[in-house]
Scaffold this active site. Sequence first.
Site, mmCIF file in Angstrom:
data_model
loop_
_atom_site.group_PDB
_atom_site.id
_atom_site.type_symbol
_atom_site.label_atom_id
_atom_site.label_comp_id
_atom_site.label_asym_id
_atom_site.label_seq_id
_atom_site.Cartn_x
_atom_site.Cartn_y
_atom_site.Cartn_z
ATOM 1 N N CYS A 198 37.958 11.226 -17.841
ATOM 2 C CA CYS A 198 37.572 11.738 -19.144
ATOM 3 C C CYS A 198 36.211 11.153 -19.450
ATOM 4 O O CYS A 198 35.781 10.212 -18.790
ATOM 5 C CB CYS A 198 38.535 11.266 -20.228
ATOM 6 S SG CYS A 198 40.183 11.972 -20.098
ATOM 7 N N GLY B 262 35.407 15.889 -17.339
ATOM 8 C CA GLY B 262 36.618 16.570 -17.786
ATOM 9 C C GLY B 262 36.288 17.918 -18.377
ATOM 10 O O GLY B 262 35.379 18.026 -19.205
ATOM 11 N N ASN C 134 39.282 6.943 -22.150
ATOM 12 C CA ASN C 134 39.139 7.261 -20.733
ATOM 13 C C ASN C 134 39.898 6.199 -19.952
ATOM 14 O O ASN C 134 39.672 5.017 -20.136
ATOM 15 C CB ASN C 134 37.652 7.258 -20.348
ATOM 16 C CG ASN C 134 37.407 7.445 -18.847
ATOM 17 O OD1 ASN C 134 36.412 6.999 -18.325
ATOM 18 N ND2 ASN C 134 38.318 8.115 -18.155
ATOM 19 N N GLY C 135 40.797 6.644 -19.085
ATOM 20 C CA GLY C 135 41.608 5.710 -18.298
ATOM 21 C C GLY C 135 43.071 6.031 -18.470
ATOM 22 O O GLY C 135 43.426 6.957 -19.190
ATOM 23 N N CYS D 11 35.883 0.762 -11.028
ATOM 24 C CA CYS D 11 36.330 1.768 -10.059
ATOM 25 C C CYS D 11 35.204 2.106 -9.084
ATOM 26 O O CYS D 11 34.157 2.620 -9.485
ATOM 27 C CB CYS D 11 36.738 3.027 -10.823
ATOM 28 S SG CYS D 11 37.015 4.445 -9.779
ATOM 29 N N TYR E 133 32.180 9.373 -6.015
ATOM 30 C CA TYR E 133 32.344 10.778 -6.351
ATOM 31 C C TYR E 133 32.141 11.116 -7.830
ATOM 32 O O TYR E 133 31.491 12.096 -8.167
ATOM 33 C CB TYR E 133 33.755 11.238 -5.949
ATOM 34 C CG TYR E 133 34.156 12.575 -6.524
ATOM 35 C CD1 TYR E 133 33.627 13.755 -5.998
ATOM 36 C CD2 TYR E 133 35.026 12.662 -7.600
ATOM 37 C CE1 TYR E 133 33.979 14.987 -6.531
ATOM 38 C CE2 TYR E 133 35.380 13.898 -8.135
ATOM 39 C CZ TYR E 133 34.857 15.059 -7.606
ATOM 40 O OH TYR E 133 35.200 16.265 -8.125
ATOM 41 N N CYS F 291 45.636 6.885 -7.488
ATOM 42 C CA CYS F 291 45.029 6.063 -8.543
ATOM 43 C C CYS F 291 45.923 6.103 -9.780
ATOM 44 O O CYS F 291 46.360 7.169 -10.191
ATOM 45 C CB CYS F 291 43.654 6.610 -8.903
ATOM 46 S SG CYS F 291 42.875 5.702 -10.257
ATOM 47 N N CYS G 131 42.463 2.966 -4.214
ATOM 48 C CA CYS G 131 42.687 4.260 -3.563
ATOM 49 C C CYS G 131 42.438 4.185 -2.052
ATOM 50 O O CYS G 131 42.956 5.002 -1.295
ATOM 51 C CB CYS G 131 41.844 5.354 -4.208
ATOM 52 S SG CYS G 131 40.094 4.999 -4.325
#
Length: 460
Positions: free
Chosen positions: A2, A28, A102-103, A238, A244, A384, A437
């Site tokens: 997000c 998002g 976000n998260g 992260c 990405y 994740c 991940c």
Amino acid sequence: MCGVFGIFHHPEAANLTYLGLHALQHRGQESGGVVSSDDGTLHAVRKMGLVGDIFDRRKLKLLPGSIAIGHVRYTTAGGSLPKNVQPLTAESRHGAVAIAHNGNLVNAEKIRDRLEDEGAIFTSNSDTEVFLQLLARSRGATLDDRLQDVLGAVRGAYSIVMLLRDRIIAARDPHGFRPLILGRMPGYEGCYVVASETCAFDLIGAERIRDIAPGEIIIISDEGVRTVQGPAAPQRSCVFEHVYFARPDSVLDGKSVYELRVRMGERLAAEAPCDADVVIPVPDSGVVASMGYARAAGLPFEMGLIRNHYVGRTFIEPKDSIRHFGVKLKLNPVPGLLAGKRVVVVDDSIVRGTTSRKIVKMIRSAGAREVHVRISSPPVTWPCYYGIDTPTRKELIASSHTPEEIARYITADSLEYLSPEGLMTSVGGASGFCTACFTGEYPVRFVAPTSRRQLRLVEV
Ligand code: AMP
């Protein structure tokens, strides 16, 4: 996955939030919203859809006041439903409040079960509502005490922006999984901004001050910016944001996403060289790394695949059937360019393997003699739980197949990934990152959700 945004003390708060959300749209695409505060009254416009479709001049006029927050959403918890569209809002005895998150919280269900046992009712099934419920119920005497209460109870990943009557609160979880950056508007005394990525600052002419530190709670009010230290833990940003998710023109934790992606590509070329005639990216996700690869390998770089920018990111659609159709809709090879060539195609990651398989076939049907796939990150083998949407372990092709098996599945002549060491060297060292991940080393234990939720309303 997000994007969050907030702006304090600007005459065009809602307009700038709207623009900021445009810059964060890649984070998002399912829904978006802006909430503004005008003398303590909160005004909200929230809807399913893209930012450009949700807002128009008339809607933005419904958002008066000099403080605003905004959110773009991609569902990772709670389902893609109108009632989960953020920022969420609530009334409490301390006044109205809005939150953009976000998260993913890993203990939201547990907290929710407890609160429901005590009689609380929830209006959404998003984990974000837990923040509002805890805040409303906190017995803390001051706002600082109440924030400490709330952030002491939740576990997992959160970068949040909250709007209270006359202030904005921005906070990052103790590990700093998701990014959150503080900035200012030059020429506007006392005007501060917060956003998930610096590309939102660039668009509105804001300047980055610094990243909000893991565990830091920032209160922005007429008195300026004040920090309250929340729970502390080792930083675990992260790493997949750099691989990405973030836009390459963003700077996260002081590091240029673009530069790090170039380095991943260069390193990949050193680790996994290839006798080839041309390097092409999978646009847009593989573009920057493939330029690094081509440069380091001394091979020509071409845009062999052209992307249709008017269709959304295909993976981003939750339904499998739509994603399958999406690849062709999204990419097309340049006629003649690849004919007879030995092609290296670079992408950032393989998740299920379906995209790569289609792309390899597409390149081969454009006449390529050989197709070699290079991936600028290690195999994604674990899901994740901290806010990036990945499928279950079973669906992650690399969790159960070797690179050789995956190469066969995607019909590539060869497939090589960047090594874990290569990735960590590219991002400037192994410390400070969450690599769950790729490694399965989860910094925060995930509590499996129970399934007693029954409210599945679809509003139109
Ligand atoms: P797949 O077909 O599942 O292997 O999809 C791989 C493609 O999805 C790659 O081109 C990646 O750039 C992209 N990708 C990787 N992770 C994500 C994610 N969490 N959300 C959306 N797209 C992703």
